[in-house]
Design a protein around this motif. Structure first.
Motif, PDB file in Angstrom:
ATOM      1  N   ARG A  42     -58.966 -51.450   9.400  1.00  0.00           N
ATOM      2  CA  ARG A  42     -59.015 -52.067  10.723  1.00  0.00           C
ATOM      3  C   ARG A  42     -60.165 -51.470  11.528  1.00  0.00           C
ATOM      4  NH1 ARG A  42     -54.463 -51.458  15.470  1.00  0.00           N
ATOM      5  NH2 ARG A  42     -54.892 -49.260  15.091  1.00  0.00           N
ATOM      6  N   GLU A  43     -60.368 -50.172  11.396  1.00  0.00           N
ATOM      7  CA  GLU A  43     -61.438 -49.490  12.114  1.00  0.00           C
ATOM      8  C   GLU A  43     -62.805 -50.093  11.786  1.00  0.00           C
ATOM      9  OE1 GLU A  43     -63.346 -45.031  12.101  1.00  0.00           O
ATOM     10  OE2 GLU A  43     -61.202 -45.236  11.739  1.00  0.00           O
ATOM     11  N   LEU A  44     -62.991 -50.524  10.557  1.00  0.00           N
ATOM     12  CA  LEU A  44     -64.254 -51.146  10.145  1.00  0.00           C
ATOM     13  C   LEU A  44     -64.476 -52.452  10.907  1.00  0.00           C
ATOM     14  CD1 LEU A  44     -66.669 -51.081   8.123  1.00  0.00           C
ATOM     15  CD2 LEU A  44     -65.217 -52.360   6.573  1.00  0.00           C
ATOM     16  N   LEU A  45     -63.449 -53.254  11.022  1.00  0.00           N
ATOM     17  CA  LEU A  45     -63.584 -54.521  11.749  1.00  0.00           C
ATOM     18  C   LEU A  45     -63.771 -54.279  13.246  1.00  0.00           C
ATOM     19  CD1 LEU A  45     -63.689 -57.561  11.421  1.00  0.00           C
ATOM     20  CD2 LEU A  45     -61.196 -57.619  11.606  1.00  0.00           C
ATOM     21  N   VAL A  46     -63.052 -53.302  13.794  1.00  0.00           N
ATOM     22  CA  VAL A  46     -63.205 -52.970  15.221  1.00  0.00           C
ATOM     23  C   VAL A  46     -64.642 -52.548  15.503  1.00  0.00           C
ATOM     24  CG1 VAL A  46     -62.557 -51.331  17.035  1.00  0.00           C
ATOM     25  CG2 VAL A  46     -60.777 -52.383  15.614  1.00  0.00           C
ATOM     26  N   GLU A  47     -65.170 -51.666  14.685  1.00  0.00           N
ATOM     27  CA  GLU A  47     -66.549 -51.206  14.891  1.00  0.00           C
ATOM     28  C   GLU A  47     -67.544 -52.338  14.666  1.00  0.00           C
ATOM     29  OE1 GLU A  47     -69.718 -47.866  13.298  1.00  0.00           O
ATOM     30  OE2 GLU A  47     -67.588 -47.595  12.854  1.00  0.00           O
ATOM     31  N   GLY A  48     -67.282 -53.188  13.660  1.00  0.00           N
ATOM     32  CA  GLY A  48     -68.191 -54.272  13.323  1.00  0.00           C
ATOM     33  C   GLY A  48     -68.326 -55.337  14.388  1.00  0.00           C
ATOM     34  N   VAL A  49     -67.385 -55.406  15.310  1.00  0.00           N
ATOM     35  CA  VAL A  49     -67.486 -56.331  16.439  1.00  0.00           C
ATOM     36  C   VAL A  49     -68.615 -55.885  17.376  1.00  0.00           C
ATOM     37  CG1 VAL A  49     -66.266 -57.121  18.524  1.00  0.00           C
ATOM     38  CG2 VAL A  49     -65.101 -57.127  16.319  1.00  0.00           C
ATOM     39  N   PHE A  50     -68.906 -54.571  17.393  1.00  0.00           N
ATOM     40  CA  PHE A  50     -69.887 -54.018  18.323  1.00  0.00           C
ATOM     41  C   PHE A  50     -71.225 -53.638  17.696  1.00  0.00           C
ATOM     42  CE2 PHE A  50     -65.706 -53.086  20.078  1.00  0.00           C
ATOM     43  CZ  PHE A  50     -65.825 -53.705  21.310  1.00  0.00           C
ATOM     44  N   ARG A  51     -71.203 -53.205  16.408  1.00  0.00           N
ATOM     45  CA  ARG A  51     -72.430 -52.728  15.760  1.00  0.00           C
ATOM     46  C   ARG A  51     -72.285 -52.841  14.248  1.00  0.00           C
ATOM     47  NH1 ARG A  51     -70.457 -49.120  18.662  1.00  0.00           N
ATOM     48  NH2 ARG A  51     -68.959 -47.663  17.858  1.00  0.00           N
ATOM     49  N   PRO A  52     -73.388 -52.893  13.539  1.00  0.00           N
ATOM     50  CA  PRO A  52     -73.311 -52.966  12.075  1.00  0.00           C
ATOM     51  C   PRO A  52     -72.609 -51.741  11.494  1.00  0.00           C
ATOM     52  CG  PRO A  52     -75.523 -53.485  12.841  1.00  0.00           C
ATOM     53  CD  PRO A  52     -74.768 -52.961  14.026  1.00  0.00           C
ATOM     54  N   CYS A  53     -71.754 -51.977  10.515  1.00  0.00           N
ATOM     55  CA  CYS A  53     -71.050 -50.868   9.886  1.00  0.00           C
ATOM     56  C   CYS A  53     -70.605 -51.276   8.483  1.00  0.00           C
ATOM     57  CB  CYS A  53     -69.858 -50.415  10.717  1.00  0.00           C
ATOM     58  SG  CYS A  53     -68.580 -51.662  10.876  1.00  0.00           S
ATOM     59  N   GLY A  54     -70.168 -50.286   7.744  1.00  0.00           N
ATOM     60  CA  GLY A  54     -69.686 -50.518   6.394  1.00  0.00           C
ATOM     61  C   GLY A  54     -70.801 -50.383   5.383  1.00  0.00           C
ATOM     62  N   HIS A  55     -70.378 -50.248   4.147  1.00  0.00           N
ATOM     63  CA  HIS A  55     -71.303 -50.212   3.023  1.00  0.00           C
ATOM     64  C   HIS A  55     -70.494 -50.546   1.781  1.00  0.00           C
ATOM     65  CE1 HIS A  55     -69.579 -46.173   3.267  1.00  0.00           C
ATOM     66  NE2 HIS A  55     -69.724 -46.111   1.971  1.00  0.00           N
ATOM     67  N   GLY A  56     -71.181 -50.870   0.733  1.00  0.00           N
ATOM     68  CA  GLY A  56     -70.454 -51.204  -0.489  1.00  0.00           C
ATOM     69  C   GLY A  56     -69.842 -52.581  -0.429  1.00  0.00           C
ATOM     70  N   ASP A  57     -68.534 -52.666  -0.655  1.00  0.00           N
ATOM     71  CA  ASP A  57     -67.845 -53.947  -0.782  1.00  0.00           C
ATOM     72  C   ASP A  57     -67.688 -54.716   0.526  1.00  0.00           C
ATOM     73  OD1 ASP A  57     -67.575 -53.338  -3.428  1.00  0.00           O
ATOM     74  OD2 ASP A  57     -65.473 -52.751  -3.291  1.00  0.00           O
ATOM     75  N   VAL A  58     -67.624 -54.022   1.645  1.00  0.00           N
ATOM     76  CA  VAL A  58     -67.398 -54.691   2.933  1.00  0.00           C
ATOM     77  C   VAL A  58     -68.399 -54.168   3.962  1.00  0.00           C
ATOM     78  CG1 VAL A  58     -65.743 -55.130   4.789  1.00  0.00           C
ATOM     79  CG2 VAL A  58     -64.923 -54.912   2.432  1.00  0.00           C
ATOM     80  N   ARG A  59     -69.146 -55.103   4.530  1.00  0.00           N
ATOM     81  CA  ARG A  59     -70.062 -54.786   5.631  1.00  0.00           C
ATOM     82  C   ARG A  59     -69.792 -55.780   6.751  1.00  0.00           C
ATOM     83  NH1 ARG A  59     -75.255 -55.886   3.826  1.00  0.00           N
ATOM     84  NH2 ARG A  59     -74.329 -57.015   2.111  1.00  0.00           N
ATOM     85  N   VAL A  60     -69.810 -55.302   7.983  1.00  0.00           N
ATOM     86  CA  VAL A  60     -69.477 -56.135   9.144  1.00  0.00           C
ATOM     87  C   VAL A  60     -70.498 -55.862  10.243  1.00  0.00           C
ATOM     88  CG1 VAL A  60     -67.658 -56.721  10.798  1.00  0.00           C
ATOM     89  CG2 VAL A  60     -67.025 -55.875   8.523  1.00  0.00           C
ATOM     90  N   TRP A  61     -70.926 -56.925  10.949  1.00  0.00           N
ATOM     91  CA  TRP A  61     -71.862 -56.748  12.049  1.00  0.00           C
ATOM     92  C   TRP A  61     -71.771 -57.932  13.007  1.00  0.00           C
ATOM     93  CZ3 TRP A  61     -73.118 -58.222   7.180  1.00  0.00           C
ATOM     94  CH2 TRP A  61     -73.843 -59.399   7.010  1.00  0.00           C
ATOM     95  N   PRO A  62     -72.092 -57.673  14.293  1.00  0.00           N
ATOM     96  CA  PRO A  62     -72.116 -58.763  15.274  1.00  0.00           C
ATOM     97  C   PRO A  62     -73.478 -59.449  15.258  1.00  0.00           C
ATOM     98  CG  PRO A  62     -72.519 -56.686  16.371  1.00  0.00           C
ATOM     99  CD  PRO A  62     -72.298 -56.368  14.904  1.00  0.00           C
TER     100      PRO A  62
END
Length: 159
Positions: A55-75
Motif C-alpha cells: 500500500r505504501e508503494l501506491l501511496v507514494e506513487g500518487v505523489f512521486r515516482p517510486c518502486g523498482h522491479g515488478d511494480v513501479r508507480v508514478w503520477p
C-alpha cells in the motif's frame, strides 16, 4: 473480523502512445492484510488477473515516482487529466496501466482512515498469536515442555 475497502474503476491499458484499451478493475484493501493493496484486472478472460503490492508503494506513487522491479508507480498527466501510472512486470509479460488519480487518491484516503500509516502491525495480531502459542496448557506438566526432545548422542561418562 476485518474490514474491506473496495473501489471499482476503469483503468487504461497503454498498448502504444496512440492506443489504449479500457480495463475494468477492482481495488481492494483488507485490514487483515494491512500492508497490501490488491488489484483485480478484468481483461475479458474467465478469471481476472490479480496483483498484490505494498500500500505504501501506491501511496507514494500518487505523489512521486517510486518502486523498482515488478511494480513501479508514478503520477503524470494525460490529456490534461491527472493519472497514476503503474508499470507491472511478470514472467507472463509487462503492462502499463493508467488509473484516474482522483479515484485512486480517494480510495487510498479511505484505507488510511481505516488503518493509519504506522499502525499496520497492530492489525496483524502478532502479540495475541504469540500469547496464545506460549500460554500454558492445562493438564500438561512443565517438565514435558522443558525436556530435551532430542537426547544427546554423546555417551555418558566417556563410554
Amino acid at each position: 473480523m476485518y474490514t474491506v475497502v473496495e473501489r471499482e474503476l476503469e483503468l487504461k491499458l497503454v498498448l502504444s502512445p496512440e492506443r489504449v484499451v479500457p480495463v475494468p478493475a477492482r481495488l481492494t484493501y483488507r485490514t487483515d492484510d494491512p500492508y497490501a493493496v490488491h488489484i483485480a484486472f478484468h481483461i475479458g478472460s474467465e478469471n481476472p488477473v490479480h496483483w498484490t503490492f505494498a500500500r505504501e508503494l501506491l501511496v507514494e506513487g500518487v505523489f512521486r515516482p517510486c518502486g523498482h522491479g515488478d511494480v513501479r508507480v508514478w503520477p503524470t498527466k494525460v490529456d490534461g487529466r491527472s493519472v497514476v501510472s503503474m508499470a507491472l512486470s511478470s514472467p507472463d509479460g509487462d503492462a502499463l496501466l493508467e488509473a484516474p488519480a482522483p479515484a485512486v487518491s480517494a480510495w487510498l484516503e479511505r484505507t488510511l482512515r481505516v488503518v493509519p500509516p504506522g499502525s499496520e502491525v497492530e492489525r496483524l495480531g502478532i502479540d495475541d498469536g504469540l500469547a496464545e502459542l506460549l500460554a500454558p496448557t492445562p493438564g500438561r506438566a512443565d517438565e514435558l515442555w522443558l525436556r530435551d526432545p532430542w537426547p544427546s548422542d554423546e555417551s555418558k561418562d566417556g563410554e
